[in-house]
Each structure stands twice: as C-alpha cells, then as structure tokens.
Design a protein around this motif. Structure first.
Motif, PDB file in Angstrom:
ATOM      1  N   UNK A  95       0.805  -1.217   0.000  1.00  0.00           N
ATOM      2  CA  UNK A  95       0.000   0.000   0.000  1.00  0.00           C
ATOM      3  C   UNK A  95       0.844   1.277   0.000  1.00  0.00           C
ATOM      4  N   UNK A  96       1.853   1.419   0.864  1.00  0.00           N
ATOM      5  CA  UNK A  96       2.654   2.658   0.802  1.00  0.00           C
ATOM      6  C   UNK A  96       3.350   2.848  -0.551  1.00  0.00           C
ATOM      7  N   UNK A  97       3.887   1.775  -1.106  1.00  0.00           N
ATOM      8  CA  UNK A  97       4.551   1.883  -2.407  1.00  0.00           C
ATOM      9  C   UNK A  97       3.547   2.257  -3.496  1.00  0.00           C
ATOM     10  N   UNK A  98       2.359   1.706  -3.433  1.00  0.00           N
ATOM     11  CA  UNK A  98       1.331   2.047  -4.414  1.00  0.00           C
ATOM     12  C   UNK A  98       0.899   3.498  -4.323  1.00  0.00           C
ATOM     13  N   UNK A  99       0.789   4.009  -3.110  1.00  0.00           N
ATOM     14  CA  UNK A  99       0.414   5.409  -2.934  1.00  0.00           C
ATOM     15  C   UNK A  99       1.510   6.347  -3.425  1.00  0.00           C
TER      16      UNK A  99
END
Length: 89
Positions: A74-78
């Motif tokens: 999730x953090x990498x996607x954001x």
C-alpha cells in the motif's frame, strides 16, 4: 454523436476486461476514445469508471486479504500514484 459512438464500446470493452471476460481489450478503451477526444480527456473519463470497478472488487475480496502483504504494497502504491499524478501534466 461521434464521441458516444466510440465511448460506449470503449466502456463496455473496459468493463468486460475488468471482469475477466474480455482479455486485453481494456487496453484499447482509451486509444479508442482518443479518436473522438484528446488523450488526457479520454483518460479522465475512464478514471472514475475504473475507480468504481476497483472499489467494488476490493469490497468483495477484502475478507481474503493478506494483511502483511498489504502493509508492504500500500505505501509503495500510494507513492507511485502520487509520482504519476505529478508527472502526468
């Protein structure tokens, strides 16, 4: 009239592709719509539709989520979404 003649099939192709029945035809949706409107406008028209389709799919399968993997992805996607937004213009 030309816009609707290309937008309706493009949206149908995208919907079928997202559901798993259309194969790779979803990749043709924006280029098909670009025949009638500029590419950024075609992408902007498709974005809300894709977001709604993804939200429905996410709501359906949230019970089966791998929580540790989501904490990683999730953090990498954001960050990737933010960089793409900044570079789009």
């Amino acid at each position: 009239p030309v816009f609707y003649a290309v937008a309706v099939p493009a949206v149908l192709m995208m919907g079928m592709s997202k559901s798993g029945f259309g194969g790779g035809f979803g990749a043709l949706a924006v280029p098909l719509m670009a025949l009638a409107v500029p590419v950024p406008q075609a992408a902007a028209i498709m974005l809300p539709l894709l977001a709604v389709m993804d939200a429905i799919g996410l709501a359906r399968f949230v019970r089966h989520a791998d929580r540790p993997l989501l904490k990683l992805l999730l953090p990498a996607g954001l960050v990737g979404t933010g960089v793409g937004t900044l570079l789009f213009g």
